[in-house]
Design a protein around this motif. Structure first.
Motif, PDB file in Angstrom:
ATOM      1  N   SER A 243       0.849  -1.186   0.000  1.00  0.00           N
ATOM      2  CA  SER A 243       0.000   0.000   0.000  1.00  0.00           C
ATOM      3  C   SER A 243       0.891   1.245   0.000  1.00  0.00           C
ATOM      4  O   SER A 243       1.668   1.462   0.925  1.00  0.00           O
ATOM      5  N   ILE A 244       0.765   2.063  -1.048  1.00  0.00           N
ATOM      6  CA  ILE A 244       1.626   3.240  -1.232  1.00  0.00           C
ATOM      7  C   ILE A 244       0.773   4.508  -1.125  1.00  0.00           C
ATOM      8  O   ILE A 244      -0.216   4.661  -1.840  1.00  0.00           O
ATOM      9  N   ASN A 245       1.178   5.402  -0.229  1.00  0.00           N
ATOM     10  CA  ASN A 245       0.462   6.654   0.004  1.00  0.00           C
ATOM     11  C   ASN A 245       1.164   7.806  -0.710  1.00  0.00           C
ATOM     12  O   ASN A 245       2.263   8.199  -0.323  1.00  0.00           O
TER      13      ASN A 245
ATOM     14  N   LEU B 275       2.034  -2.823  -6.473  1.00  0.00           N
ATOM     15  CA  LEU B 275       1.812  -1.568  -5.761  1.00  0.00           C
ATOM     16  C   LEU B 275       0.329  -1.215  -5.785  1.00  0.00           C
ATOM     17  O   LEU B 275      -0.291  -1.193  -6.849  1.00  0.00           O
ATOM     18  N   VAL B 276      -0.219  -0.968  -4.603  1.00  0.00           N
ATOM     19  CA  VAL B 276      -1.619  -0.548  -4.471  1.00  0.00           C
ATOM     20  C   VAL B 276      -1.554   0.908  -4.026  1.00  0.00           C
ATOM     21  O   VAL B 276      -1.198   1.204  -2.884  1.00  0.00           O
ATOM     22  N   VAL B 277      -1.876   1.820  -4.938  1.00  0.00           N
ATOM     23  CA  VAL B 277      -1.568   3.234  -4.745  1.00  0.00           C
ATOM     24  C   VAL B 277      -2.798   4.035  -4.306  1.00  0.00           C
ATOM     25  O   VAL B 277      -3.885   3.872  -4.860  1.00  0.00           O
ATOM     26  N   PHE B 278      -2.591   4.908  -3.308  1.00  0.00           N
ATOM     27  CA  PHE B 278      -3.673   5.744  -2.783  1.00  0.00           C
ATOM     28  C   PHE B 278      -3.202   7.193  -2.685  1.00  0.00           C
ATOM     29  O   PHE B 278      -2.018   7.475  -2.611  1.00  0.00           O
ATOM     30  N   LYS B 279      -4.182   8.107  -2.644  1.00  0.00           N
ATOM     31  CA  LYS B 279      -3.881   9.538  -2.559  1.00  0.00           C
ATOM     32  C   LYS B 279      -3.819  10.041  -1.132  1.00  0.00           C
ATOM     33  O   LYS B 279      -3.408  11.174  -0.892  1.00  0.00           O
ATOM     34  N   SER B 280      -4.267   9.229  -0.178  1.00  0.00           N
ATOM     35  CA  SER B 280      -4.295   9.697   1.216  1.00  0.00           C
ATOM     36  C   SER B 280      -3.835   8.606   2.163  1.00  0.00           C
ATOM     37  O   SER B 280      -3.925   7.404   1.860  1.00  0.00           O
ATOM     38  N   ALA B 281      -3.366   9.045   3.343  1.00  0.00           N
ATOM     39  CA  ALA B 281      -2.921   8.100   4.370  1.00  0.00           C
ATOM     40  C   ALA B 281      -4.080   7.244   4.856  1.00  0.00           C
ATOM     41  O   ALA B 281      -3.922   6.038   5.074  1.00  0.00           O
ATOM     42  N   GLY B 282      -5.248   7.864   5.034  1.00  0.00           N
ATOM     43  CA  GLY B 282      -6.404   7.118   5.532  1.00  0.00           C
ATOM     44  C   GLY B 282      -6.761   5.944   4.642  1.00  0.00           C
ATOM     45  O   GLY B 282      -7.005   4.829   5.114  1.00  0.00           O
TER      46      GLY B 282
END
Length: 249
Positions: A20-22, A59-66
């Motif tokens: 999980s990549i923030n 890689l599972v990419v997200f825009k926010s820490a939450g």
């Protein structure tokens, strides 16, 4: 050396290591403008962990820490890179930190606020990234100021200006970059928290997995891997966290 079956099952139940990549924290990861692909210290660590486990990396990419935290807690990812926080720790087993970064406050140039101890006052609104380490920390610590949540950490300063709020809170480097980009803004001296960035694995994956991940992080610090990654990605203001003492030493 082959990784044992128990560890492979714990870290890569789908056959791949899903990291999980923030992208909401520029200290950890950014999108390469040339390739459109994520890169950064967290991506480098995920790549090395997958290499050592001898599995493919996804890689599972997200825009926010939450969002990034929720993915690991919900078993939609196998490992992640987060600021250590007791609320997150209810479902995620954290390693010791690999880097330490500062949480800072930003105000307008003409703001009457000149010191951090002037922030927590009635009638003042502090903008944070929803679900970020700063959100979790300041929700506990601020007693009089009101917290306003922007969708992501990179959106904090724009939200702060658009909504005419009094204070923006976040990663010092992100706030400094926004101040240079927009002008008319200044950071308050010092930091309101030191963020301990660590790796994490779902607690349900077992103690063997969390112990392996903890040893991996210590090896990455000791070998200079983390320091070299910070230098290679030109990250300033983040320090390699101290090595954890060896039990019995």
């Amino acid at each position: 050396m082959k990784t044992d079956h128990e560890l492979l099952s714990a870290f890569a139940p789908t056959g791949k290591l899903r990291a999980s990549i923030n992208l909401g924290n520029p200290i950890l990861a950014n999108t390469d403008p040339a390739t459109g692909q994520p890169g950064g210290v967290s991506v480098d660590l995920a790549t090395e962990l997958a290499r050592r486990l001898q599995v493919e990396l996804e890689l599972v990419v997200f825009k926010s820490a939450g969002e990034s935290v929720n993915a690991v807690a919900a078993d939609q990812a196998d490992v992640g890179f987060f600021a250590i926080d007791p609320l997150r720790g209810e479902q995620i087993a954290f390693t010791a930190p690999y880097v330490v970064i500062e949480g800072a406050y930003l105000v307008r140039q003409d703001s009457p606020i000149n010191a951090m101890d002037e922030v927590d006052r009635k009638g003042q609104r502090v903008v944070v990234g929803k679900g970020s380490a700063y959100d979790l920390y300041l929700t506990r610590e601020l007693k009089q100021a009101e917290i306003f949540r922007a969708p992501t950490s990179p959106a904090v300063v724009d939200t702060f200006l658009q909504e005419n709020m009094e204070v923006a809170a976040g990663v010092k480097q992100q706030l400094e970059a926004d101040a240079q980009r927009l002008g008319g803004l200044r950071l308050l001296d010092g930091h309101f928290m030191l963020i301990r960035q660590a790796m994490g694995v779902p607690k349900r994956r077992g103690e063997k997995a969390s112990a392996y991940l903890g040893a991996f992080v210590e090896a990455m610090k000791k070998s200079g891997f983390v320091a070299e990654a910070l230098s290679r990605h030109r990250i300033q203001g983040a320090a390699v966290a101290p090595l954890e003492p060896t039990p019995g030493a």
